[in-house]
Write a protein that holds these residues in place. Structure first.
Motif, mmCIF file in Angstrom:
data_model
loop_
_atom_site.group_PDB
_atom_site.id
_atom_site.type_symbol
_atom_site.label_atom_id
_atom_site.label_comp_id
_atom_site.label_asym_id
_atom_site.label_seq_id
_atom_site.Cartn_x
_atom_site.Cartn_y
_atom_site.Cartn_z
ATOM 1 N N LEU A 1 40.825 31.863 50.491
ATOM 2 C CA LEU A 1 39.869 32.881 50.010
ATOM 3 C C LEU A 1 39.106 32.389 48.785
ATOM 4 O O LEU A 1 37.909 32.675 48.639
ATOM 5 N N ALA A 2 39.781 31.661 47.904
ATOM 6 C CA ALA A 2 39.103 31.129 46.718
ATOM 7 C C ALA A 2 38.014 30.135 47.125
ATOM 8 O O ALA A 2 36.920 30.136 46.559
ATOM 9 N N LEU A 3 38.286 29.308 48.102
ATOM 10 C CA LEU A 3 37.279 28.344 48.560
ATOM 11 C C LEU A 3 36.125 29.025 49.292
ATOM 12 O O LEU A 3 34.972 28.620 49.146
ATOM 13 N N VAL A 4 36.425 30.053 50.084
ATOM 14 C CA VAL A 4 35.378 30.738 50.850
ATOM 15 C C VAL A 4 34.462 31.539 49.931
ATOM 16 O O VAL A 4 33.243 31.562 50.120
ATOM 17 N N SER B 1 36.151 34.201 43.118
ATOM 18 C CA SER B 1 36.804 32.956 43.493
ATOM 19 C C SER B 1 37.848 32.554 42.452
ATOM 20 O O SER B 1 38.940 32.102 42.807
ATOM 21 N N ALA B 2 37.530 32.719 41.172
ATOM 22 C CA ALA B 2 38.483 32.405 40.104
ATOM 23 C C ALA B 2 39.708 33.321 40.181
ATOM 24 O O ALA B 2 40.850 32.876 39.975
ATOM 25 N N LEU B 3 39.478 34.590 40.498
ATOM 26 C CA LEU B 3 40.590 35.534 40.635
ATOM 27 C C LEU B 3 41.503 35.137 41.800
ATOM 28 O O LEU B 3 42.732 35.136 41.653
ATOM 29 N N PHE B 4 40.897 34.785 42.927
ATOM 30 C CA PHE B 4 41.702 34.327 44.062
ATOM 31 C C PHE B 4 42.416 33.010 43.733
ATOM 32 O O PHE B 4 43.549 32.783 44.163
ATOM 33 N N GLY B 5 41.770 32.147 42.987
ATOM 34 C CA GLY B 5 42.399 30.885 42.584
ATOM 35 C C GLY B 5 43.596 31.116 41.668
ATOM 36 O O GLY B 5 44.622 30.449 41.804
ATOM 37 N N LEU B 6 43.470 32.066 40.739
ATOM 38 C CA LEU B 6 44.611 32.399 39.875
ATOM 39 C C LEU B 6 45.765 32.974 40.698
ATOM 40 O O LEU B 6 46.930 32.648 40.468
ATOM 41 N N GLY B 7 45.440 33.827 41.639
ATOM 42 C CA GLY B 7 46.475 34.384 42.519
ATOM 43 C C GLY B 7 47.154 33.309 43.353
ATOM 44 O O GLY B 7 48.369 33.329 43.556
ATOM 45 N N ALA B 8 46.351 32.341 43.832
ATOM 46 C CA ALA B 8 46.917 31.242 44.612
ATOM 47 C C ALA B 8 47.838 30.386 43.740
ATOM 48 O O ALA B 8 48.917 29.976 44.189
#
Length: 124
Positions: free
Chosen positions: A78-81, A90-97
Motif C-alpha cells: 500500500l505504501a508503494l501504491v 504513503s508515509a503513514l502506510f510505510g510507518l505501519g509496515a
C-alpha cells in the motif's frame, strides 16, 4: 519375599490404608512439563508451566507472528501504491509496515530461537 498372585493383591488392596507424610515440604507435579526459566525477582529459579498454558501462549505467538508478517507485506505494498498519489498517506502506510515488520521479527525471535533452544526439564 513371598510371591503373591494378582487375585490375592486385589483382595488385599481394600484393606491397605495410605499414610500421610508427616512433613510435606514438597509438591507433587506431573512429569514432563515444559519449563520456563525466569530471572524475575521472587519467582525462583524455575517456573513450571502446564502444557495447556504453554500451548495457549505458543498458539497466540504463532497467530501474531503470521498476522504481523501479512500486515507488513500488505502495508508495504500500500505504501508503494499510494506513493505517487499522496506522499503523507504513503508515509503513514510505510510507518505501519515498519511497525508490523518489527513486531514480526520479535515474534520470529521468540518462536525460532527461544522456543527451539529452550531446556526441557523432566521431573520423575
Amino acid at each position: 519375599m513371598a510371591k503373591v498372585t494378582l487375585r490375592e493383591l486385589k483382595e488385599l488392596a481394600p484393606h491397605i490404608e495410605a499414610q500421610e507424610a508427616q512433613h510435606k515440604n514438597y509438591q507433587v507435579l506431573p512429569m514432563f512439563l515444559p519449563t520456563d526459566i525466569s530471572a524475575k525477582k521472587g519467582t525462583g529459579v524455575v517456573k513450571v508451566v502446564t502444557r495447556q498454558n504453554f500451548m495457549n501462549e505458543g498458539i497466540g505467538n504463532w497467530v501474531l507472528y503470521n498476522t504481523y508478517r501479512g500486515g507488513a507485506v500488505a502495508l508495504g505494498v500500500l505504501a508503494l501504491v499510494t506513493f505517487p498519489v499522496n506522499i503523507y498517506l504513503s508515509a503513514l502506510f510505510g510507518l505501519g509496515a515498519g511497525y508490523s515488520y518489527g513486531k514480526f521479527k520479535f515474534k520470529d525471535f521468540i518462536i525460532n530461537h527461544q522456543l527451539r533452544e529452550r531446556w526441557l526439564l523432566e521431573g520423575t
